[in-house]
Design a protein around this motif. Structure first.
Motif, PDB file in Angstrom:
ATOM      1  N   ILE A  63     112.596  65.279 -98.468  1.00  0.00           N
ATOM      2  CA  ILE A  63     111.919  65.184 -97.162  1.00  0.00           C
ATOM      3  C   ILE A  63     112.927  64.818 -96.071  1.00  0.00           C
ATOM      4  CG2 ILE A  63     110.282  63.713 -95.876  1.00  0.00           C
ATOM      5  CD1 ILE A  63     108.580  63.660 -98.527  1.00  0.00           C
ATOM      6  N   SER A  64     113.962  64.084 -96.460  1.00  0.00           N
ATOM      7  CA  SER A  64     114.992  63.659 -95.506  1.00  0.00           C
ATOM      8  C   SER A  64     116.068  64.720 -95.293  1.00  0.00           C
ATOM      9  CB  SER A  64     115.660  62.377 -96.003  1.00  0.00           C
ATOM     10  OG  SER A  64     114.699  61.414 -96.303  1.00  0.00           O
ATOM     11  N   LYS A  66     117.861  66.344 -97.897  1.00  0.00           N
ATOM     12  CA  LYS A  66     118.867  66.432 -98.954  1.00  0.00           C
ATOM     13  C   LYS A  66     118.381  67.375-100.061  1.00  0.00           C
ATOM     14  CE  LYS A  66     121.544  63.158 -97.189  1.00  0.00           C
ATOM     15  NZ  LYS A  66     120.823  62.833 -95.947  1.00  0.00           N
ATOM     16  N   VAL A 212     112.549  64.901 -91.887  1.00  0.00           N
ATOM     17  CA  VAL A 212     111.977  63.861 -91.010  1.00  0.00           C
ATOM     18  C   VAL A 212     113.068  63.101 -90.239  1.00  0.00           C
ATOM     19  CG1 VAL A 212     109.840  63.513 -92.317  1.00  0.00           C
ATOM     20  CG2 VAL A 212     111.893  62.186 -92.914  1.00  0.00           C
ATOM     21  N   SER A 213     114.312  63.510 -90.412  1.00  0.00           N
ATOM     22  CA  SER A 213     115.375  62.891 -89.608  1.00  0.00           C
ATOM     23  C   SER A 213     115.320  63.381 -88.158  1.00  0.00           C
ATOM     24  CB  SER A 213     116.744  63.221 -90.215  1.00  0.00           C
ATOM     25  OG  SER A 213     116.857  64.620 -90.399  1.00  0.00           O
ATOM     26  N   THR A 214     114.590  64.457 -87.930  1.00  0.00           N
ATOM     27  CA  THR A 214     114.515  65.007 -86.574  1.00  0.00           C
ATOM     28  C   THR A 214     113.698  64.105 -85.664  1.00  0.00           C
ATOM     29  OG1 THR A 214     113.896  66.932 -85.262  1.00  0.00           O
ATOM     30  CG2 THR A 214     112.446  66.381 -87.074  1.00  0.00           C
ATOM     31  N   ASN A 215     114.067  64.067 -84.369  1.00  0.00           N
ATOM     32  CA  ASN A 215     113.142  63.414 -83.423  1.00  0.00           C
ATOM     33  C   ASN A 215     112.690  64.403 -82.355  1.00  0.00           C
ATOM     34  OD1 ASN A 215     115.475  63.560 -81.998  1.00  0.00           O
ATOM     35  ND2 ASN A 215     115.854  61.350 -81.951  1.00  0.00           N
ATOM     36  N   LYS A 216     112.882  65.685 -82.694  1.00  0.00           N
ATOM     37  CA  LYS A 216     112.477  66.734 -81.752  1.00  0.00           C
ATOM     38  C   LYS A 216     111.020  67.136 -81.944  1.00  0.00           C
ATOM     39  CE  LYS A 216     115.269  70.285 -79.902  1.00  0.00           C
ATOM     40  NZ  LYS A 216     116.077  71.471 -80.148  1.00  0.00           N
ATOM     41  N   HIS A 217     110.623  67.192 -83.199  1.00  0.00           N
ATOM     42  CA  HIS A 217     109.273  67.643 -83.517  1.00  0.00           C
ATOM     43  C   HIS A 217     108.647  66.699 -84.528  1.00  0.00           C
ATOM     44  CE1 HIS A 217     110.197  71.506 -81.680  1.00  0.00           C
ATOM     45  NE2 HIS A 217     111.300  71.548 -82.411  1.00  0.00           N
ATOM     46  N   GLN A 218     107.321  66.665 -84.531  1.00  0.00           N
ATOM     47  CA  GLN A 218     106.641  65.902 -85.565  1.00  0.00           C
ATOM     48  C   GLN A 218     106.644  66.711 -86.867  1.00  0.00           C
ATOM     49  OE1 GLN A 218     102.389  65.735 -85.479  1.00  0.00           O
ATOM     50  NE2 GLN A 218     102.303  63.682 -86.348  1.00  0.00           N
ATOM     51  N   VAL A 219     106.893  66.045 -87.981  1.00  0.00           N
ATOM     52  CA  VAL A 219     106.860  66.693 -89.294  1.00  0.00           C
ATOM     53  C   VAL A 219     105.744  66.066 -90.110  1.00  0.00           C
ATOM     54  CG1 VAL A 219     108.144  67.115 -91.438  1.00  0.00           C
ATOM     55  CG2 VAL A 219     109.362  67.094 -89.240  1.00  0.00           C
ATOM     56  N   ARG A 220     104.902  66.930 -90.689  1.00  0.00           N
ATOM     57  CA  ARG A 220     103.851  66.414 -91.581  1.00  0.00           C
ATOM     58  C   ARG A 220     104.050  67.017 -92.967  1.00  0.00           C
ATOM     59  NH1 ARG A 220      99.755  63.695 -89.124  1.00  0.00           N
ATOM     60  NH2 ARG A 220      99.204  64.185 -86.965  1.00  0.00           N
TER      61      ARG A 220
ATOM     62  N   THR B  38     108.595  59.921 -83.208  1.00  0.00           N
ATOM     63  CA  THR B  38     109.366  60.688 -84.198  1.00  0.00           C
ATOM     64  C   THR B  38     110.552  59.900 -84.768  1.00  0.00           C
ATOM     65  OG1 THR B  38     110.469  61.753 -82.346  1.00  0.00           O
ATOM     66  CG2 THR B  38     108.727  63.007 -83.470  1.00  0.00           C
ATOM     67  N   ASP B  39     110.629  58.641 -84.405  1.00  0.00           N
ATOM     68  CA  ASP B  39     111.584  57.767 -85.098  1.00  0.00           C
ATOM     69  C   ASP B  39     110.876  56.962 -86.176  1.00  0.00           C
ATOM     70  OD1 ASP B  39     113.925  58.486 -83.857  1.00  0.00           O
ATOM     71  OD2 ASP B  39     113.557  57.163 -82.155  1.00  0.00           O
ATOM     72  N   ILE B  41     108.392  57.103 -89.614  1.00  0.00           N
ATOM     73  CA  ILE B  41     107.863  57.918 -90.714  1.00  0.00           C
ATOM     74  C   ILE B  41     106.783  57.088 -91.393  1.00  0.00           C
ATOM     75  CG2 ILE B  41     108.377  59.174 -92.850  1.00  0.00           C
ATOM     76  CD1 ILE B  41     111.247  58.303 -90.575  1.00  0.00           C
ATOM     77  N   HIS B  59     105.999  61.060 -87.676  1.00  0.00           N
ATOM     78  CA  HIS B  59     106.104  61.898 -88.871  1.00  0.00           C
ATOM     79  C   HIS B  59     105.147  61.287 -89.892  1.00  0.00           C
ATOM     80  CE1 HIS B  59     109.545  63.889 -87.247  1.00  0.00           C
ATOM     81  NE2 HIS B  59     110.343  62.830 -87.313  1.00  0.00           N
ATOM     82  N   THR B  60     104.464  62.127 -90.640  1.00  0.00           N
ATOM     83  CA  THR B  60     103.547  61.572 -91.651  1.00  0.00           C
ATOM     84  C   THR B  60     103.805  62.241 -93.002  1.00  0.00           C
ATOM     85  OG1 THR B  60     101.812  63.183 -91.176  1.00  0.00           O
ATOM     86  CG2 THR B  60     101.722  61.108 -89.953  1.00  0.00           C
ATOM     87  N   GLY B  78     117.185  58.312 -98.290  1.00  0.00           N
ATOM     88  CA  GLY B  78     117.644  59.639 -97.908  1.00  0.00           C
ATOM     89  C   GLY B  78     118.081  59.688 -96.453  1.00  0.00           C
ATOM     90  N   LEU B  79     117.326  59.048 -95.585  1.00  0.00           N
ATOM     91  CA  LEU B  79     117.690  59.017 -94.164  1.00  0.00           C
ATOM     92  C   LEU B  79     118.933  58.161 -93.944  1.00  0.00           C
ATOM     93  CD1 LEU B  79     114.150  58.557 -92.553  1.00  0.00           C
ATOM     94  CD2 LEU B  79     115.616  60.588 -92.385  1.00  0.00           C
ATOM     95  N   LYS B  84     115.714  54.508 -88.007  1.00  0.00           N
ATOM     96  CA  LYS B  84     114.445  55.177 -88.332  1.00  0.00           C
ATOM     97  C   LYS B  84     113.554  54.158 -89.039  1.00  0.00           C
ATOM     98  CE  LYS B  84     115.614  59.359 -87.029  1.00  0.00           C
ATOM     99  NZ  LYS B  84     114.887  60.098 -85.983  1.00  0.00           N
TER     100      LYS B  84
END
Lengths: 368, 424
Positions: A63-64, A66, A212-220, B38-39, B41, B59-60, B78-79, B84
């Motif tokens: 999810i991150s 990797k 989910v490292s992005t801060n541009k878009h929401q990830v679900r 978005t920072d 999770i 993020h969810t 991982g992050l 975050k």
């Protein structure tokens, strides 16, 4: 360059070269060599406290952004099952190396087997498939480990690299110059300014990935039945459609990860079929039969799930077929023919020991 | 900065449920900390609390029952970025299932906050008791009340090494407490006591949360607030490749072998069987042969038999099993026990080397009994036997084995080295 090596060493190096960047695992025989090699070879190595945690941590790393890998055997794999279903549903790239040993249960840890194919064919609730690619020799340990990573990444899915004790642990002389170079995987993430829709699919039914490292878009990311936005919504048409699309993705792209060998003799009416650790014995049996005047063909499927249409076409060309597998029921045979084996199909099955080429030869001779 | 964290007008909880208090206060706490959605999770799992994720703009990640803490741990590692914020929502049921994950995350100090929504029962499945149900607390499936006190997860997490652990009640605005937990480095845990309006209230009429907590001796307090070592994912660069020229075994000698030799070596664990076998096949490779070595041993490392099946061949080896060995070497009683059936099958043209201290098994093979253990010691009996075997069969030059032996660690054994030099 002649080296004394083993399949675990080849697989580990190939996985790293292909771009896997984290190994997470809990040690289990006979997957221990993969663990040991990975410890110093992977960019990141984490010792998990158990196999459920292993798969959950791997999912977290995936999810991150990797590409995680683990190696296990049936007892550990059984614990991972629910989490592999989760990773399949979340559409997370990762590779699980399953080193088969004798079961059921804890069985005999130091004895090889080909006993887990039936499990793999039914491991997803709903009867869908995760790509299962099986090694059959040293060269496969190299090339198919690479392909497993590339497939996991491209299809956004867990991939099972199936092997077994003798393939992972037996030492052998091998010319390393025969190995092709492996290019690292190219990871493509969503880059558009458009809002990211986590399970919106392209023409190949593959959804774009965004960590989910992005801060541009929401990830679900969601394990439960969800729509393309990743919203859990039960059995709505959109959510059910998404569930079916995951399976469609795996099946539609089969050609991109379809691996098999077919050595056909122009006069053969008999086809020898094998996979995994028994393939070499079967190949040897085919060579000896031919040398002694019995023309046979040899078919070695390496992509075992999903089964490809071309496999049926190959099998249908022969009047007599002999399967050789190191399990009692003949798991590949059953997967292909179901509970009732046709009369022209025969099998050599064994547990606790590798199948000897002579046993295959005798079976061929027995049926004329 | 967009600071709206809850994007749904309504929350999916029963009237009076503490989960709503947690969610609203979480938004407020994140706003106080001036974080971007978005920072953050938010990791949830199965249970009433878990259906909140669709209301959040963060993020969810919605995972499996009881596994959200392990999943969140993986995301955090991982992050590998303390900027975050990984927040895990879990219920008391999920915390029961995933107890080890909680202990493990506390122990490792993953950068994350776990918020346990402890309403003392499984709400989604009909009000069964969890391991967090306090003594005497009734649920629809446990009308007689729980017989034992619930787990004190706060004590357990503290013991395991968490940086920040606190228990509060879901009454009023709890955003300050949440913000405090979210702001700590490493692993923080907030256990929030709630009462389920559907099952808890109905099964325990008139019971108030504050009174229940007091009567059950559940302490509302900060258990620990001390910076501990936070987890940092190690990322090594330029790790050593596994296939290097060091592995190269150059052909230096010439073997005289026309067909494969299959060997079965059987001795005891800890007596150097596997290393002797490896030396022998290395010698084979130096003589230009193809080789395989398949090990057989019980699951225990230091006791029982240890066996090795070798093939040395002038041609490529496909099948690496050896059902019909050409030679068997047995150096111990464990080895004999393991090899006995195979020995019985040996034909007249095969060879059996056996230590003279062992009983002579029934065999048609040519039996060679030698004082292997006596002369070379138990630890070196197998390599000594292999020297003898090569001396007898001469299918590759003795110099090959001597050279490989000389390069190996076991040649550091002065006595053995002298024995090899004087004998071969």
């Amino acid at each position: 360059m002649q080296a004394l090596t083993d399949g675990s060493r080849l697989m580990t190096e190939a996985l790293v070269k292909a771009g896997a960047d984290v190994f997470i695992g809990y040690p289990i025989t006979p997957a221990n060599l993969l663990y040991a090699y990975s410890k110093n070879r992977f960019k990141t190595f984490l010792a998990a406290p158990d196999e459920i945690t292993t798969l959950q941590w791997m999912s977290g790393f995936s999810i991150s952004g990797k590409l995680p890998v683990t190696a296990t055997s049936f007892p550990g794999f059984a614990l991972m099952l629910e989490s592999i279903n989760m990773a399949y549903m979340m559409e997370l790239p990762m590779v699980i190396v399953l080193v088969q040993r004798l079961g059921p249960s804890t069985g005999t840890a130091t004895c090889g087997a080909q006993g887990d194919l039936s499990l793999l064919s039914g491991m997803l609730s709903g009867g869908y498939s995760i790509p299962v690619i099986a090694t059959s020799n040293a060269h496969d340990c190299w090339t198919l480990a690479d392909k497993a990573i590339k497939t996991a990444n491209r299809l956004r899915t867990p991939v099972i690299l199936l092997t077994s004790k003798e393939e992972a642990m037996t030492q052998f002389s091998f010319d390393l110059d025969l190995l092709e170079s492996i290019a690292p995987v190219e990871r493509k993430f969503h880059t558009s300014e458009e809002p990211y829709i986590p399970y919106k699919r392209d023409d190949d039914e593959i959804p774009e990935f965004l960590p989910v490292s992005t801060n541009k878009h929401q990830v679900r990311i969601t394990a439960s039945t969800h729509n393309e936005k990743g919203i859990l919504e039960g059995i709505t048409p959109a959510a059910l459609k998404n569930t079916l699309k995951i399976n469609e993705k795996i099946e539609k792209n089969l050609a991109s990860y379809l691996f098999y060998e077919l050595d056909e003799h122009p006069h053969a009416e008999t086809l020898l079929v094998s996979w995994g650790v028994t393939a070499n014995a079967t190949r040897e049996a085919a060579m000896e039969l031919r040398k002694n005047g019995t023309p046979v063909s040899f078919f070695l499927p390496k992509t075992l799930l999903p089964l490809a249409d071309v496999y049926a076409e190959i099998l249908n060309r022969y009047k007599k077929i002999v399967f050789a597998e190191e399990n009692h029921p003949g798991q590949l045979k059953k997967l292909i023919y179901g509970f009732k084996t046709p009369s022209h199909v025969h099998a050599v099955n064994k547990i606790g020991q590798m199948i000897d080429p002579q046993e295959i030869i005798e079976e061929v001779k027995k049926h004329g | 900065m967009d600071n709206q964290f809850i994007i749904s007008e309504t929350l999916p909880f029963c009237k009076g449920c503490g989960h709503a208090t947690v969610s609203k206060s979480t938004e407020k706490a994140l706003q106080k900390l001036e974080l971007n959605p978005t920072d953050v999770i938010l990791v949830t799992d199965i249970g009433c609390h878990g259906i909140i994720d669709k209301a959040f703009a963060t993020h969810t990640v919605h995972g499996l029952h009881g596994r959200s803490v392990a999943l969140g741990s993986g995301i955090s590692a991982g992050l590998n970025n303390p900027d975050k914020k990984v927040i895990v929502f879990v219920g008391d049921g999920g915390a029961t299932i995933g107890m080890q994950h909680l202990i493990d995350a506390s122990h490792n100090g993953f950068n994350m906050t776990v918020v346990i929504h402890n309403n003392m029962l499984y709400g989604m499945t009909g009000g069964q008791p969890s391991e967090f149900t306090p003594e005497g607390f009734k649920t629809p499936t446990l009308p007689e009340g729980a017989q034992h006190p619930g787990y004190d997860i706060c004590s357990l997490a503290t013991q395991a090494g968490a940086s920040y652990v606190r228990r509060i009640t879901a009454i009023g605005d709890i955003s300050e407490e949440l913000a405090e937990a979210f702001s700590r480095k490493g692993f923080s845990l907030l256990e929030i006591m709630e009462i389920c309006p559907s099952y808890g209230v109905k099964s325990n009429p008139g019971l108030k949360l504050k009174q229940l907590v007091k009567d059950a001796g559940i302490e509302i307090k900060i258990y620990v607030d001390k910076e501990q070592k936070a987890f940092q994912t190690q990322e090594m660069s330029n790790t050593p490749e596994l296939l290097t020229p060091k592995l190269n075994i150059e052909k230096k000698f010439e073997a005289k072998l026309e067909k494969p030799i299959r060997m079965f070596l059987s001795g005891s664990a800890g007596e150097g069987v596997q290393s002797a076998a490896e030396l022998f096949i290395r010698a084979g490779m130096k003589s230009g042969l193809h080789v395989t070595k398949k090990g057989s041993y019980p699951v225990t490392v230091g006791v029982g038999f240890s066996a090795s099946h070798l093939i040395l061949s002038p041609d490529e080896i496909l099948y690496s099993g050896s059902p019909q060995p050409d030679v068997m070497i047995v150096t111990s009683a464990d080895g004999l026990k393991f090899a006995r059936k195979q020995i019985e099958k040996l034909s007249e043209d095969k060879i059996l080397f056996i230590d003279e201290s062992l009983e002579k098994p029934e065999t048609k093979a040519q039996l060679i009994s030698m004082p292997l253990r006596k002369e070379a010691g138990a630890r070196n009996a197998m390599i000594f036997a292999l020297f003898h075997y090569l001396q007898k069969e001469e299918f590759m030059p003795m110099e090959t084995l001597k050279e490989v032996f000389g390069e190996s660690k076991i040649s550091g054994n002065k006595k053995l080295k002298e024995l090899v030099e004087s004998s071969f």
